[in-house]
Design an enzyme around this catalytic site. Structure first.
Site, short mmCIF file in Angstrom:
data_model
loop_
_atom_site.label_atom_id
_atom_site.label_comp_id
_atom_site.label_asym_id
_atom_site.label_seq_id
_atom_site.Cartn_x
_atom_site.Cartn_y
_atom_site.Cartn_z
N THR A 163 0.87 -1.18 0.00
CA THR A 163 0.00 0.00 0.00
C THR A 163 0.91 1.23 0.00
O THR A 163 1.34 1.67 -1.04
CB THR A 163 -0.98 -0.01 1.19
OG1 THR A 163 -0.26 -0.24 2.41
CG2 THR A 163 -2.03 -1.09 1.02
N THR A 200 -0.34 -1.13 8.72
CA THR A 200 -1.05 -2.33 8.20
C THR A 200 0.04 -3.35 7.84
O THR A 200 0.88 -3.04 7.03
CB THR A 200 -1.84 -1.90 6.98
OG1 THR A 200 -2.67 -0.84 7.37
CG2 THR A 200 -2.61 -3.00 6.32
N ASN A 411 -0.21 10.41 5.61
CA ASN A 411 -1.47 10.02 6.25
C ASN A 411 -2.56 11.06 6.12
O ASN A 411 -3.74 10.74 6.14
CB ASN A 411 -1.20 9.65 7.71
CG ASN A 411 -0.53 8.31 7.81
OD1 ASN A 411 -1.16 7.27 7.67
ND2 ASN A 411 0.79 8.31 8.02
N SER A 416 -7.18 10.83 -0.30
CA SER A 416 -7.50 11.88 -1.27
C SER A 416 -6.82 11.66 -2.61
O SER A 416 -6.03 10.76 -2.76
CB SER A 416 -7.12 13.24 -0.69
OG SER A 416 -5.74 13.26 -0.38
#
Length: 416
Positions: A163, A200, A411, A416
């Protein structure tokens, strides 16, 4: 679809990446579904032969993803034929629809292989609270099945599950087990929302050894305290944390191994520990916005657990992490973090060193303390903080990263 600009590769990334060899029985492929990311692979589909055993650990978060709950339901059986991993969407806090979407993905994989539904495992990582865009994922699974290959590129597999990671995380080794040599491969992802409580964080391990689920489970559990449980980026435990270990059983090494205490496992255990240690540190080296890798060592605590809590108090302190980001030799912030840990301490017995340089003793700063070498140490990429509590034999080591403006940027812009 994500519009967030990729971050530059971490300054602590490996100089080169290992080439992972094939694992007998493992075939896989990757695909770009365009369901969240544009212009990159975001789905990993792996297939295993009949008889593959598995074990795993999942997040202790009380808000687990649908993929985590799916794995929990099927791990007790210890049988695996497939692994699905999608990046960009965690399928967490998505209600009954999320559970149905997870089941639909598993059904698609089970149908195309074919295999039992309960032998399909999965992991999802990314944004929380957003429903999966299911059609592109199921189409990709169906199209990938005939292309699954034992010779596929493991680096592409590690990249497909990323990610906010800036580099793929991989490790491999070969080790003697009984009468044969077996291979161990590992891939992982994690950059932010990392404070494993079992970040994560996803990690997957594969071997051609013939081992039962009970042994795989113990080997994983025993290596956790000094690997994935020893890292924190930001103190936040993910809803999606999953570690899975697959043994294809394609290499036979003598009489069956039935227990984790079998002497033949000594080298294998050490090798797995080394792989987990390596991948855990790679995750920290890719911490969001990282500029420095920090090691916190605590000795002399009342117990190992107490030492761990003190180390985490330091490692998770925004004031400590920002001071280190700014190369500020502000040792008082470390004292603060020790004091707020809630663990037994004694000012008169505490000893503190940064970069190997003694700073305090007997409740005060040393009379001959010179800050300049500490300041020089703070300019480096690797920071060492050591504290001896002076109350017992408890010890712990935690690895973390600093807290920079880039962490905020990443973050703040994540969705966005």
């Amino acid at each position: 679809m994500s519009k967030m600009k990729p971050s530059p590769i971490s300054p602590l990334a490996p100089k080169k990446f290992p080439k992972l060899p094939p694992i007998a029985g493992v075939s896989f492929g990757v695909a770009a579904t365009h369901s969240y990311y544009k212009g990159r692979d975001d789905l990993l589909f792996m297939a295993f032969p009949q008889g593959t055993k598995c074990a795993g650990l999942t997040t202790r978060s009380s808000m687990p993803s649908a993929a985590v709950e799916w794995c929990r339901a099927h791990l007790p059986q210890g049988q695996a034929r497939a692994l699905l991993v999608n990046a960009g969407n965690a399928n967490a806090y998505t209600g009954k629809a999320g559970a149905k979407h997870a089941e639909s993905l598993a059904k698609t994989a089970a149908h195309v292989l074919p295999c039992p539904l309960e032998a399909v495992f999965m992991a999802s990582t990314g944004v929380i609270g957003k429903s999966l865009n299911l059609p592109p994922l199921t189409r990709a699974i169906s199209k990938l099945e005939p292309k699954l290959s034992a010779k596929a590129d493991w680096q592409k597999a590690a990249q497909a599950i990323m990610t906010t990671d800036t580099f793929p995380k991989m490790a491999t080794c070969k080790v003697k087990l009984g009468k044969a040599e077996v291979t161990l491969n590992g891939i992982a992802k994690g950059s932010g929302m990392v404070a494993p409580n079992m970040a994560t964080m996803l990690a997957f391990f594969f071997t051609d050894a013939t081992l039962p689920p009970s042994v795989l489970r113990i080997l994983l559990r025993d290596a956790m305290p000094s690997s994935f449980h020893a890292i924190t980026i930001d103190g936040d435990t993910s809803t999606s944390d999953t570690i899975l270990f697959f043994a294809t059983g394609q290499t036979h090494h003598g009489a069956p191994i039935r227990g984790a205490k079998d002497a033949r496992l000594r080298g294998f255990r050490k090798a797995l520990h080394a792989l987990m240690h390596d991948l855990a540190q790679q995750i920290v080296r890719d911490g969001e916005g990282i500029s420095k890798f920090i090691t916190v060592k605590i000795t002399g605590a009342k117990s190992n657990l107490s030492a761990r809590q003190i180390a985490l108090s330091i490692a998770n302190s925004p004031l400590v992490k920002t001071a280190i980001a700014g190369a500020d030799a502000n040792w008082g912030r470390v004292i603060m973090a020790i004091g707020k840990s809630g663990e037994p301490t004694n000012r008169e017995r505490l000893k503190l060193r940064i970069g190997g340089i003694s700073i305090v003793r007997r409740g005060a700063v040393l009379a001959n303390y010179n800050e300049r070498p500490v300041a020089r140490h703070m300019q480096g990429r690797h920071i060492l903080i050591e504290a001896d509590i002076g109350l017992g034999k408890g010890c712990a080591e935690i690895w973390t990263s600093d807290l920079t403006h880039d962490y905020i940027r990443i973050n703040a812009d994540y969705r966005s």
